[in-house]
Structures are given as C-alpha cells and as structure tokens.
Design a protein around this motif. Sequence first.
Motif: not given
Length: 146
Positions: A74-88, A117-122
């Motif tokens: 996602f070209d997030l090199s300048g955005k270091k503040n992100f969260g990752i979650s998965y659909l469970g 498949y594993l569903q992630l959200r950033v």
Amino acid sequence: MATASGASDLSGSGAPPPGVGAQAAAAAEEEEREVVRVRVKKCESFLPPEFRSFAVDPQITSLDVLQHILIRAFDLSGKKNFGISYLGRDRLGQEVYLSLLSDWDLSTAFATASKPYLQLRVDIRPSEDSEYPVPPGALLWDPFTP
C-alpha cells in the motif's frame, strides 16, 4: 513387528487416532498448510478503501514480515501509524475484526480465520504531524465556559 491393527487402520485412512480431538486434528492440518491466501482492505479517513491480495507461508511469516508486506503493498512508507486486524469470530459466533498485535495473534488468525482466505483490515491513523492535527486541548474545550 507387531502393531495394533486399529491404530494402523486409522492412520492409513487419514483419520485422527482415537482420543485426538477436533482441535488437534485442525492443528495438524494447519501445520501442513504451506500457503495462506490473504485479502486486505485499507481504510484511511474519508478516502475510498483500497484492496490487495497476496499469499504468505504461515510457517515463516511473522507480524513484522506481514507489516513490511503491507507497507510495500500500500506504499505506507511515510505512514508508520497504522493498525492491522483480521476478520474472526467472537465467542457468540459473530464476525468481528480482532487486532493483530503479536506473532501469537497472527498464528491464531492463521489457525482459525484463514479459510478460504485470511481477511485483514489496515486502518491508517493520522500521525502527529499530519495535515490536520488536533490542537492541544481541543477535545477539552467547552463552548459554554467563559
């Protein structure tokens, strides 16, 4: 060599040996999986969501590796503040997004929520030096106080 015929019959059929529960069988099946397909939805403020798909090897993919994959995808090199979650699923069986905060969380996601498949959200969070920072004290301001 003498073997118990019941154990050899079951091992040849692919069924778990007697006394092994469904969780152990699922864990054994998970160990055999070489690839997990991943679908990711990136959410950032009011922008339309972006999607990416890729595959990872669950045996060698750590949370750190996954973060680097997402930064590049996602070209997030300048955005270091992100969260990752998965659909469970929660305890009631409802679909919810659960945070990925450690390698243990990622292993749990691979084991419980990766079929088909594993569903992630950033979620991209505004950084301290963002274009529209919240001024200090803005959340404490009361318009009715003189």
